[in-house]
Scaffold this motif. Structure first.
Motif, short mmCIF file in Angstrom:
data_model
loop_
_atom_site.label_atom_id
_atom_site.label_comp_id
_atom_site.label_asym_id
_atom_site.label_seq_id
_atom_site.Cartn_x
_atom_site.Cartn_y
_atom_site.Cartn_z
N PHE A 18 14.46 1.97 6.88
CA PHE A 18 14.90 2.88 5.82
C PHE A 18 14.74 2.25 4.45
O PHE A 18 15.03 1.08 4.23
CB PHE A 18 16.37 3.24 6.05
N LYS A 19 14.26 3.06 3.49
CA LYS A 19 14.27 2.69 2.09
C LYS A 19 14.29 3.98 1.28
O LYS A 19 13.86 5.03 1.76
CB LYS A 19 13.07 1.82 1.70
N ILE A 76 16.33 9.85 1.86
CA ILE A 76 15.19 9.09 1.35
C ILE A 76 15.08 9.25 -0.16
O ILE A 76 14.75 8.31 -0.87
CB ILE A 76 13.88 9.57 2.02
N ILE A 131 7.71 4.32 6.55
CA ILE A 131 9.10 4.47 6.98
C ILE A 131 9.15 5.04 8.39
O ILE A 131 9.89 4.56 9.25
CB ILE A 131 9.88 5.38 6.01
#
Length: 84
Positions: free
Chosen positions: A77-78, A4, A71
């Motif tokens: 996902f980011k 992340i 998230i």
């Protein structure tokens, strides 16, 4: 376990199996040390991360809490910005 964010040598990761892996949390890796932190409180519940690294991770969690919950909930996902 996707990454992340990364800052000051600390790697932040999250599993994406929320319904089977509660409460919402992240994993922090710093060299040979690891810690599992609850997103809601920033508390380390498992691990041996040194105190200074714990403080940095907790500060980062508090800054990014809303995004981390998003998230976790969406499992989309980011990457998030590092602690500066």
């Amino acid at each position: 376990m996707p990454t992340i964010s990364t800052f000051y040598g600390i790697i932040i990761k999250m599993f994406f199996i929320s319904k089977e892996h509660n409460p919402p949390h992240i994993h922090a890796i710093y060299g040979e040390y690891m810690g599992e932190f609850i997103i809601e409180t920033g508390e380390m519940v498992i691990g041996d991360l040194p105190p200074k690294a714990q403080k940095l991770v907790k500060e980062w969690i508090m800054i990014n809490k809303a995004d981390l919950i998003e998230i976790w909930d969406t499992q989309q996902f980011k990457t998030l910005p590092p602690l500066l």
